[in-house]
Design a protein around this motif. Structure first.
Motif, mmCIF file in Angstrom:
data_model
loop_
_atom_site.group_PDB
_atom_site.id
_atom_site.type_symbol
_atom_site.label_atom_id
_atom_site.label_comp_id
_atom_site.label_asym_id
_atom_site.label_seq_id
_atom_site.Cartn_x
_atom_site.Cartn_y
_atom_site.Cartn_z
ATOM 1 N N UNK A 196 9.487 2.874 -12.037
ATOM 2 C CA UNK A 196 9.655 4.098 -12.805
ATOM 3 C C UNK A 196 10.730 4.019 -13.893
ATOM 4 N N UNK A 197 11.662 3.110 -13.731
ATOM 5 C CA UNK A 197 12.815 3.111 -14.622
ATOM 6 C C UNK A 197 13.811 4.197 -14.254
ATOM 7 N N UNK A 198 13.572 4.860 -13.136
ATOM 8 C CA UNK A 198 14.449 5.917 -12.610
ATOM 9 C C UNK A 198 14.616 5.655 -11.118
ATOM 10 N N UNK A 199 15.842 5.471 -10.663
ATOM 11 C CA UNK A 199 16.063 5.135 -9.260
ATOM 12 C C UNK A 199 16.093 6.398 -8.410
ATOM 13 N N UNK A 200 15.269 6.477 -7.377
ATOM 14 C CA UNK A 200 15.234 7.678 -6.544
ATOM 15 C C UNK A 200 16.311 7.662 -5.460
ATOM 16 N N UNK A 201 16.595 8.845 -4.930
ATOM 17 C CA UNK A 201 17.387 8.983 -3.716
ATOM 18 C C UNK A 201 16.432 8.859 -2.542
ATOM 19 N N UNK A 202 16.736 8.000 -1.584
ATOM 20 C CA UNK A 202 15.823 7.717 -0.479
ATOM 21 C C UNK A 202 16.503 8.056 0.843
ATOM 22 N N UNK A 203 15.771 8.732 1.732
ATOM 23 C CA UNK A 203 16.305 9.090 3.038
ATOM 24 C C UNK A 203 15.164 9.126 4.046
ATOM 25 N N UNK A 204 15.521 9.301 5.300
ATOM 26 C CA UNK A 204 14.534 9.450 6.362
ATOM 27 C C UNK A 204 13.700 10.708 6.128
ATOM 28 N N UNK A 205 12.410 10.643 6.445
ATOM 29 C CA UNK A 205 11.517 11.766 6.173
ATOM 30 C C UNK A 205 11.869 13.009 6.989
ATOM 31 N N UNK A 206 12.360 12.812 8.210
ATOM 32 C CA UNK A 206 12.711 13.969 9.024
ATOM 33 C C UNK A 206 14.006 14.605 8.527
ATOM 34 N N UNK B 294 0.822 -1.215 0.000
ATOM 35 C CA UNK B 294 0.000 0.000 0.000
ATOM 36 C C UNK B 294 0.850 1.257 0.000
ATOM 37 N N UNK B 295 1.956 1.243 0.730
ATOM 38 C CA UNK B 295 2.841 2.418 0.766
ATOM 39 C C UNK B 295 3.407 2.694 -0.617
ATOM 40 N N UNK B 296 3.891 1.658 -1.282
ATOM 41 C CA UNK B 296 4.444 1.824 -2.636
ATOM 42 C C UNK B 296 3.354 2.277 -3.605
ATOM 43 N N UNK B 297 2.171 1.676 -3.527
ATOM 44 C CA UNK B 297 1.079 2.036 -4.433
ATOM 45 C C UNK B 297 0.683 3.497 -4.272
ATOM 46 N N UNK B 298 0.668 3.991 -3.027
ATOM 47 C CA UNK B 298 0.316 5.391 -2.792
ATOM 48 C C UNK B 298 1.347 6.326 -3.410
ATOM 49 N N UNK B 299 2.616 5.994 -3.261
ATOM 50 C CA UNK B 299 3.684 6.824 -3.849
ATOM 51 C C UNK B 299 3.542 6.867 -5.363
ATOM 52 N N UNK B 300 3.410 5.706 -5.970
ATOM 53 C CA UNK B 300 3.340 5.628 -7.434
ATOM 54 C C UNK B 300 2.120 6.387 -7.954
ATOM 55 N N UNK B 301 0.977 6.252 -7.281
ATOM 56 C CA UNK B 301 -0.239 6.930 -7.726
ATOM 57 C C UNK B 301 -0.115 8.443 -7.604
#
Length: 295
Positions: free
Chosen positions: A95-105, A35-42
């Motif tokens: 996406x075919x594009x890799x994001x930079x991922x970090x802590x939300x804070x 669900x978390x991934x689906x929300x981001x993609x949508x």
């Protein structure tokens, strides 16, 4: 593109290179990996559609999520029902594009750093939202620590006889000074906002929880100043919408401690506290800038 995944909502922005928001869309975050991934993609698809672009057209993508993040993998994101999720690989495949991922804070700290004026000062961004954690900026750079857990001060116990958190630990700062902690203490179906409103109207049980909130925020400020000696602790997150009563109550606790301790008085704890006065989607903007190589 910047994505802020919070405990209750996912906020996506498309910005220019300086962080000015061009498009924005928010959706509920959902619970669990799928669900978390689906929300981001949508939400990202909605922003791209509104901007008339494809995801491949953006220069960079940054994503911020709760929990510890190392090499694009988030762990212990309890507010999202996520134990472990390889966010970078999963979204990169979609996406075919890799994001930079970090802590939300951390993302919010970078956004606050930009919105409050960049410089050489040190700053801790204390997020008072569904949970509690701090993002730390030292000399313009985020400090993440060895395993991405720097700033996770919500787990620090400040009263061994205090109320239990979700993991059964007593008197943790997050239990006192977060939306989920307030709700946990109260019980039932009331929101944190409703509990604080009840305190304003004189409900004795709610007043106890409100006073614990002041104590919890003050304790977080004390921890951040005593461990890092930051120039400023900037408060942000949903609980700050309560406004002046929150900052006044927190400063009252700090002032009481400073009256007792000459050492704490010499540090000027109360003077280092400020509230982020902005309606901008701080964490999403920060995520966008981190994706672009800032921080």
């Amino acid at each position: 593109m910047g994505v802020d995944v919070g405990g209750t909502k996912t906020d996506v922005v498309l910005t220019d290179g300086s962080g000015v928001v061009l498009q924005r869309h928010r959706v509920p975050s959902g619970q669990g990996n799928d669900e978390v991934v689906a929300a981001i993609v949508a939400a990202v698809a909605r922003v791209c559609s509104a901007a008339g672009i494809q995801i491949e057209d953006v220069d960079s993508i940054g994503v911020g999520l709760p929990g510890a993040v190392v090499d694009g993998v988030v762990t212990h994101a309890y507010n999202l029902g996520v134990e472990r999720l390889d966010v970078a690989a999963t979204l990169g495949a979609a996406w075919g594009v890799k994001p930079v991922v970090d802590n939300d804070v951390n993302a919010a700290a970078m956004g606050a750093w930009m919105l409050t004026g960049e410089g050489s000062r040190s700053m801790a961004f204390l997020n008072l939202g569904t949970g509690l954690a701090a993002g730390i900026v030292l000399d313009g750079k985020l400090w993440r620590g060895r395993r991405g857990a720097a700033g996770e001060i919500g787990h620090i116990t400040v009263d061994p006889t205090g109320p239990l958190d979700a993991e059964g630990m007593p008197g943790a700062i997050e239990t006192y000074a977060s939306g989920s902690g307030i709700v946990r203490q109260w019980g039932g179906t009331a929101t944190a906002e409703e509990v604080l409103r009840a305190a304003t109207k004189g409900d004795p049980a709610a007043e106890v929880i409100r006073d614990r909130l002041f104590f919890g925020v003050a304790s977080a400020v004390r921890v951040l100043v005593l461990t890092l000696d930051v120039d400023e602790v900037v408060l942000g997150g949903g609980l700050t919408k309560w406004g002046e009563p929150l900052i006044a109550g927190t400063r009252a606790v700090l002032d009481e401690w400073q009256e007792r301790s000459a050492f704490l008085a010499s540090l000027g704890l109360s003077d280092r506290v400020a509230v982020l006065d902005s309606d901008e989607p701080v964490a999403a903007i920060g995520a966008a800038m981190m994706g672009a190589g800032r921080g």
